[in-house]
Every structure is written in structure tokens, then in C-alpha cells.
Design an enzyme around this catalytic site. Sequence first.
Site, PDB file in Angstrom:
ATOM      1  N   HIS A   1      -2.490 -10.726   7.607  1.00  0.00           N
ATOM      2  CA  HIS A   1      -2.544 -10.222   6.230  1.00  0.00           C
ATOM      3  C   HIS A   1      -3.145 -11.359   5.394  1.00  0.00           C
ATOM      4  O   HIS A   1      -2.452 -12.014   4.614  1.00  0.00           O
ATOM      5  CB  HIS A   1      -1.122  -9.856   5.772  1.00  0.00           C
ATOM      6  CG  HIS A   1      -1.047  -9.033   4.522  1.00  0.00           C
ATOM      7  ND1 HIS A   1      -2.105  -8.879   3.638  1.00  0.00           N
ATOM      8  CD2 HIS A   1      -0.017  -8.312   3.991  1.00  0.00           C
ATOM      9  CE1 HIS A   1      -1.710  -8.107   2.637  1.00  0.00           C
ATOM     10  NE2 HIS A   1      -0.463  -7.748   2.843  1.00  0.00           N
TER      11      HIS A   1
ATOM     12  N   ARG B   1       2.298  -3.101  -3.433  1.00  0.00           N
ATOM     13  CA  ARG B   1       1.613  -4.214  -4.071  1.00  0.00           C
ATOM     14  C   ARG B   1       0.155  -4.351  -3.685  1.00  0.00           C
ATOM     15  O   ARG B   1      -0.718  -4.490  -4.538  1.00  0.00           O
ATOM     16  CB  ARG B   1       2.282  -5.556  -3.721  1.00  0.00           C
ATOM     17  CG  ARG B   1       3.466  -5.914  -4.524  1.00  0.00           C
ATOM     18  CD  ARG B   1       4.390  -6.784  -3.706  1.00  0.00           C
ATOM     19  NE  ARG B   1       4.877  -6.017  -2.576  1.00  0.00           N
ATOM     20  CZ  ARG B   1       5.892  -5.162  -2.657  1.00  0.00           C
ATOM     21  NH1 ARG B   1       6.536  -5.007  -3.780  1.00  0.00           N
ATOM     22  NH2 ARG B   1       6.289  -4.446  -1.607  1.00  0.00           N
ATOM     23  N   THR B   2      -0.104  -4.365  -2.391  1.00  0.00           N
ATOM     24  CA  THR B   2      -1.432  -4.785  -1.940  1.00  0.00           C
ATOM     25  C   THR B   2      -2.535  -3.865  -2.477  1.00  0.00           C
ATOM     26  O   THR B   2      -3.550  -4.328  -2.967  1.00  0.00           O
ATOM     27  CB  THR B   2      -1.467  -4.867  -0.399  1.00  0.00           C
ATOM     28  OG1 THR B   2      -0.410  -5.726   0.015  1.00  0.00           O
ATOM     29  CG2 THR B   2      -2.782  -5.435   0.089  1.00  0.00           C
TER      30      THR B   2
ATOM     31  N   LYS C   1      -9.792  14.859  12.331  1.00  0.00           N
ATOM     32  CA  LYS C   1     -10.774  15.627  13.122  1.00  0.00           C
ATOM     33  C   LYS C   1     -11.352  14.750  14.230  1.00  0.00           C
ATOM     34  O   LYS C   1     -12.445  14.996  14.718  1.00  0.00           O
ATOM     35  CB  LYS C   1     -11.893  16.122  12.212  1.00  0.00           C
ATOM     36  CG  LYS C   1     -11.426  16.949  11.043  1.00  0.00           C
ATOM     37  CD  LYS C   1     -12.621  17.326  10.168  1.00  0.00           C
ATOM     38  CE  LYS C   1     -12.195  17.772   8.783  1.00  0.00           C
ATOM     39  NZ  LYS C   1     -13.363  17.878   7.882  1.00  0.00           N
TER      40      LYS C   1
ATOM     41  N   ARG D   1      -6.026  -1.051   5.408  1.00  0.00           N
ATOM     42  CA  ARG D   1      -4.730  -1.364   6.047  1.00  0.00           C
ATOM     43  C   ARG D   1      -4.521  -0.346   7.152  1.00  0.00           C
ATOM     44  O   ARG D   1      -4.708   0.854   6.947  1.00  0.00           O
ATOM     45  CB  ARG D   1      -3.594  -1.293   5.032  1.00  0.00           C
ATOM     46  CG  ARG D   1      -2.216  -1.385   5.674  1.00  0.00           C
ATOM     47  CD  ARG D   1      -1.093  -1.508   4.677  1.00  0.00           C
ATOM     48  NE  ARG D   1      -1.034  -2.846   4.099  1.00  0.00           N
ATOM     49  CZ  ARG D   1      -0.044  -3.285   3.334  1.00  0.00           C
ATOM     50  NH1 ARG D   1       0.964  -2.481   3.025  1.00  0.00           N
ATOM     51  NH2 ARG D   1      -0.041  -4.517   2.854  1.00  0.00           N
TER      52      ARG D   1
END
Length: 298
Positions: free
Chosen positions: A132, A53-54, A83, A104
Site C-alpha cells: 500500500h 480513506r484511500t 462478463k 485497489r
Amino acid sequence: MNLKGQHILSAKQFDKELLLEIFQQAKKFEENGGDGCLKGKIMATLFCEPSTRTRFSFETAMLRLGGDVVSNFDMMNNSSFTKRETLFDTGKVVSQMVDVIVMRHPVPVALHELAKGSEVPVINAGNGPQDHPTQAMLDAYTIWKEFGKLDGLTVGVIGDLKYSRVLHSQVMALKNFGVKFVLVSPKELQLPVDLKERIDFVESENLSEVISEMDVISVNRIQEERFASKEEAEKFRGKFVVNNQILARAKEKAIVLCPLPRVEELPTEIDGDGRIRFFTQVKNGVFVRMALLKMVLG
Ligand code: NCD
């Protein structure tokens, strides 16, 4: 509150005035559609944890405002992190190319490291178990539209209150409105003390006893990926289930919220119940993120 150029890292940044401004703007977008105000702007989505969803919600919001999106949904395995590039440098680099970054990450401080390097606003799309904030905004918007207010409501917050970043942000956002909380969780998964200190609450382990007090029934799954082992999480699975039997005791005008995904705590037998709002929340999320992007990008 002027959000132009600001990082949005935590729901602790929100106050009542800001949330009401977001709600009004989101409602305008909901009623009239996007207005092309972000034409020429580019958003980067940097996802280091799974998302359905997000990420789609942020990207849809940007596209609906006329902006563009560049996306990496597997940053951990498919970026210069492999890296050993630092988060600070990654923030610095990506911000040379785009106007806003949405991130996220499973480690809470990673977001802050990246934000330190970035020369453009960074928006938190979930940092580990901590926060959130945009999910909390859309939850609050959903409640506001439903009741026409938030002040004075009783919000039941049910499930894994220790690890759910959604519920952490949700209580921080809603506390601005004088909400009373009923916290329902196993003893081992209670809300962290630093959050409890800021809110008006009662605690219970008996859902069927307290469900009738709630105007909002806010549920989140056991966050099994945050536990030391699957077996550890297993102990709490299915402890608090909002099924038809429980809903029979709830207020007629109550609403049931969940950020999704839902698993056993919200069985599909309740899908015909007129009080569930979890799919409406998904729709509302796009309008809220449109409002936020507009405010952050000016
Ligand atoms: C939540 C998350 O990722 O924290 N999902 C979402 O963003 N809608 C909730 C969860 O995973 O339980």
C-alpha cells in the site's frame, strides 16, 4: 527520480531522494493549497475492495489540483469483470479515456495485470496483503514533519505483520532512512522473511517491555479478511493493545500512527493523549497524494 508516466506499484520503488521530494511538494501544498496544475486531467478510481480513506483521499487530492475524477467503487460486481473481461483488457480500455488509474484489488497480481494493459500510469491503492505504497508515503511524511527527520529513529511496528500491506510498505519506505525497527507481533503473524532480510530490526512479543524504545508507535489491526476463517483471526484479536497503561511507559515525544480503521488495538480511551496522530495522517494523506499525482502526471 522522475516519476512522470511511471506506474506506482510498490514501496520497493521508493528511494530517499524521491520521498524527500514528495515531502517538500506535499508541504508546499499543505501551506499554499492546490495550484490547479492538473486542470483538464482525469483520474479513474477502480476499487475492488472496501475503502473509506484511500479513495476519498485520492479523489480529494485530484479535485484540489483542478483535475476531475471518474469512479467505480464496486468493480467486482458492477463492471465488465462480471462478463469475464480480463484485467489486461480493463487496463487497456480505461487508459484510452483517462490520464491516471488508481486501483485497489484483493489479489496482489491483479494490479500488475491491469498495469501491463494500461497506457497511462497505474497507482496501487492496496493490492491484497502485499503493498500500500501511498499509505507508506503519508506515514513517512507524518513522521518527517513531526521529527524534522527520519534518520536514526526507532520505529515500533505492531500487530499483524504477516498480512498488513500498510506495514509491509511502511518498512520498505522507512528503511531508506536508516530506521531501526522493533517488530511486535504474535509468532504466527511475523513480518515476511523477504522483508526482514532488507531491514535492521529486533523482534518481541512483549509490547510493554519494548514500548519505551520507540519514537514511532505504528499499529495496524489484525487483517481478519485475509485469514482462512473468522475463528482463525479471532485468536489474535486484542493481543497487542496500545492503551493508556501502555502509553504511560512510552516516550513523551513518541507518536502513535495507524492507517485506520482502528478496532480494539487502539481503544478510544487514548484519544485525549497528545501523542496520537491517526487523524493527522488522514489530512496529510491528501497533500502527499496531491504531490504524487503532480509528479506522475508531470
Ligand atoms: C488500510 C488498508 O486498507 O490496508 N486502510 C487504509 O488504507 N487507510 C488498513 C487496514 O485496513 O487495516
